[in-house]
Design an enzyme around this catalytic site. Structure first.
Site, mmCIF file in Angstrom:
data_model
loop_
_atom_site.group_PDB
_atom_site.id
_atom_site.type_symbol
_atom_site.label_atom_id
_atom_site.label_comp_id
_atom_site.label_asym_id
_atom_site.label_seq_id
_atom_site.Cartn_x
_atom_site.Cartn_y
_atom_site.Cartn_z
ATOM 1 N N SER A 156 0.870 -1.187 0.000
ATOM 2 C CA SER A 156 0.000 0.000 0.000
ATOM 3 C C SER A 156 0.896 1.223 0.000
ATOM 4 O O SER A 156 2.085 1.139 0.363
ATOM 5 C CB SER A 156 -0.844 -0.013 1.282
ATOM 6 O OG SER A 156 -1.459 1.239 1.494
ATOM 7 N N TYR A 169 -2.348 -1.365 10.373
ATOM 8 C CA TYR A 169 -2.261 -1.451 8.907
ATOM 9 C C TYR A 169 -0.917 -0.905 8.423
ATOM 10 O O TYR A 169 -0.218 -1.537 7.624
ATOM 11 C CB TYR A 169 -3.427 -0.677 8.296
ATOM 12 C CG TYR A 169 -3.596 -0.841 6.806
ATOM 13 C CD1 TYR A 169 -4.299 -1.919 6.275
ATOM 14 C CD2 TYR A 169 -3.072 0.097 5.912
ATOM 15 C CE1 TYR A 169 -4.473 -2.065 4.899
ATOM 16 C CE2 TYR A 169 -3.235 -0.042 4.543
ATOM 17 C CZ TYR A 169 -3.942 -1.122 4.041
ATOM 18 O OH TYR A 169 -4.112 -1.260 2.681
HETATM 19 P P1 NAD Z 1 -11.344 -6.468 -0.399
HETATM 20 O O1 NAD Z 1 -11.970 -6.377 0.947
HETATM 21 O O2 NAD Z 1 -12.187 -6.226 -1.623
HETATM 22 O O3 NAD Z 1 -10.628 -7.881 -0.575
HETATM 23 C C1 NAD Z 1 -9.951 -8.499 0.483
HETATM 24 C C2 NAD Z 1 -9.882 -9.972 0.193
HETATM 25 O O4 NAD Z 1 -9.200 -10.602 1.287
HETATM 26 C C3 NAD Z 1 -11.265 -10.629 0.098
HETATM 27 O O5 NAD Z 1 -11.241 -11.641 -0.889
HETATM 28 C C4 NAD Z 1 -11.431 -11.264 1.488
HETATM 29 O O6 NAD Z 1 -12.318 -12.367 1.511
HETATM 30 C C5 NAD Z 1 -10.001 -11.678 1.751
HETATM 31 N N1 NAD Z 1 -9.714 -11.945 3.163
HETATM 32 C C6 NAD Z 1 -9.934 -11.157 4.234
HETATM 33 N N2 NAD Z 1 -9.557 -11.805 5.359
HETATM 34 C C7 NAD Z 1 -9.094 -13.018 4.973
HETATM 35 C C8 NAD Z 1 -8.566 -14.144 5.665
HETATM 36 N N3 NAD Z 1 -8.440 -14.174 7.003
HETATM 37 N N4 NAD Z 1 -8.200 -15.225 4.943
HETATM 38 C C9 NAD Z 1 -8.339 -15.241 3.592
HETATM 39 N N5 NAD Z 1 -8.817 -14.197 2.884
HETATM 40 C C10 NAD Z 1 -9.193 -13.106 3.573
HETATM 41 O O7 NAD Z 1 -10.099 -5.440 -0.361
HETATM 42 P P2 NAD Z 1 -9.194 -4.803 -1.499
HETATM 43 O O8 NAD Z 1 -9.435 -3.354 -1.469
HETATM 44 O O9 NAD Z 1 -9.291 -5.535 -2.775
HETATM 45 O O10 NAD Z 1 -7.747 -5.049 -0.857
HETATM 46 C C11 NAD Z 1 -6.861 -6.078 -1.261
HETATM 47 C C12 NAD Z 1 -5.448 -5.738 -0.798
HETATM 48 O O11 NAD Z 1 -5.039 -4.502 -1.375
HETATM 49 C C13 NAD Z 1 -5.306 -5.577 0.711
HETATM 50 O O12 NAD Z 1 -4.078 -6.132 1.139
HETATM 51 C C14 NAD Z 1 -5.311 -4.064 0.894
HETATM 52 O O13 NAD Z 1 -4.622 -3.672 2.057
HETATM 53 C C15 NAD Z 1 -4.577 -3.634 -0.359
HETATM 54 N N6 NAD Z 1 -4.836 -2.250 -0.755
HETATM 55 C C16 NAD Z 1 -6.089 -1.824 -1.117
HETATM 56 C C17 NAD Z 1 -6.284 -0.497 -1.513
HETATM 57 C C18 NAD Z 1 -7.627 0.039 -1.966
HETATM 58 O O14 NAD Z 1 -7.765 1.239 -2.177
HETATM 59 N N7 NAD Z 1 -8.629 -0.784 -2.173
HETATM 60 C C19 NAD Z 1 -5.189 0.396 -1.494
HETATM 61 C C20 NAD Z 1 -3.945 -0.078 -1.106
HETATM 62 C C21 NAD Z 1 -3.765 -1.396 -0.749
#
Ligand code: NAD
Length: 274
Positions: A156, A169
């Site tokens: 991130s 985080y």
């Molecule tokens: P999201 O909530 O859409 O997806 C998260 C995924 O992780 C889902 O499939 C969920 O079921 C899974 N998950 C959660 N807990 C779990 C567990 N204990 N075991 C297995 N799977 C689990 O979120 P996203 O926005 O797609 O984020 C994905 C990654 O990207 C994360 O690591 C997040 O920190 C990072 N990220 C997201 C953003 C953003 O703006 N969306 C920005 C920077 C980084």
């Protein structure tokens, strides 16, 4: 601002032909976008994450139908090392190899540090950081046997800079960049690379829900929430798309990225240029 996926990331067909990828947390959002890009590029994928069984089955069928790739699902909980081992075994038993590992599963909790719930700290460190230690240590033997591997950690912008109220985080995401560097150094001569992608805000259903929620609670239009609240730190005032992250991950997984390793690569519209 048009939030629709106006510019699908371009993924060269066939660039990952014959390869096998695990993408953790790929039942939604960025992980699903990456899995779709890999499948479009010719890889077989192991999907993972939580969700309703019917929705997950529909996702797998949709992905296979759209791309012609093979996909299987592991329900492994990323807080459980034994289940993580089962997920890696599933990949090897189903497809006979493992070329690409994407550590993407992640959760968030926002709270001042003196009120931060201890169980939330533990869960965020387990899912956002320790799970990657387990997947990497379990995936490396297969990559070493094959003489090639690609490990991509979804970090991130918060792996490079901090914001208040996100102690767990930010700590976990900074930690995964450290882990990325160590793995890159330990595998540097083995045709295995390990990199971290550091997105700013990416437009996912989770972010969309925040827009609606904040617009209601602040009583301001959604355009203002996007520009002045969510994208306050993001100079280009535009969300990245999951297709862009998927296309970048596909490039990192390809042979063209063989010399990129140990890097923390921002995809943040200039956020960390501040
Ligand atoms: P999201 O909530 O859409 O997806 C998260 C995924 O992780 C889902 O499939 C969920 O079921 C899974 N998950 C959660 N807990 C779990 C567990 N204990 N075991 C297995 N799977 C689990 O979120 P996203 O926005 O797609 O984020 C994905 C990654 O990207 C994360 O690591 C997040 O920190 C990072 N990220 C997201 C953003 C953003 O703006 N969306 C920005 C920077 C980084």
């Amino acid at each position: 601002m048009n939030l629709a996926h106006t510019q699908p990331g371009t993924v060269p067909a066939g660039v990952l032909d014959g390869q096998v990828a695990i993408v953790t947390g790929s039942t939604s959002g960025i992980g699903l976008g990456i899995a779709r890009s890999f499948a479009t590029a010719g890889a077989s994928v192991v999907l993972n994450g939580f969700g309703e069984a019917d929705a997950i089955n529909a996702t797998i069928e949709g992905l296979q139908g759209e791309t012609g790739a093979k996909a299987v699902y592991s329900a492994a909980d990323m807080t459980r090392p034994d289940e993580i081992a089962g997920m890696v075994d599933l990949a090897l038993e189903t497809f006979g190899r493992l070329d690409i590992l994407v550590n993407n599963a992640g959760i968030q909790h926002v709270s001042p540090i003196d009120q931060f719930p201890v169980e939330k700290w533990d869960a965020i460190l387990a899912i956002n950081l320790s799970s990657a230690f387990h997947t990497i240590r379990l995936a490396l033997p297969a990559m070493r046997r094959q003489g090639r591997g690609r490990i991509i950690n979804i970090a991130s912008a918060h792996a490079l800079v901090a914001s208040p109220f996100k102690a767990a985080y930010v700590a976990a995401k900074h930690g995964i960049v450290g882990l990325t560097k160590v793995v890159a150094l330990e595998t540097a001569e083995e045709n295995i690379t390990c990199n971290a992608i550091c997105p700013g805000y990416v437009w996912t259903p989770l972010v969309e829900a925040q827009i609606e929620g904040q617009a209601k609670s602040h009583g301001i239009p959604r355009e203002q929430v996007i520009r002045d609240v969510l994208l306050a730190q993001q100079p280009n005032k535009r969300f990245a798309t999951v297709e862009e992250i998927g296309a970048f991950a596909t490039f990192l997984a390809s042979n063209a990225a063989a010399s990129i390793t140990g890097a923390a690569l921002p995809v943040d519209g200039g956020w960390t240029a501040h």
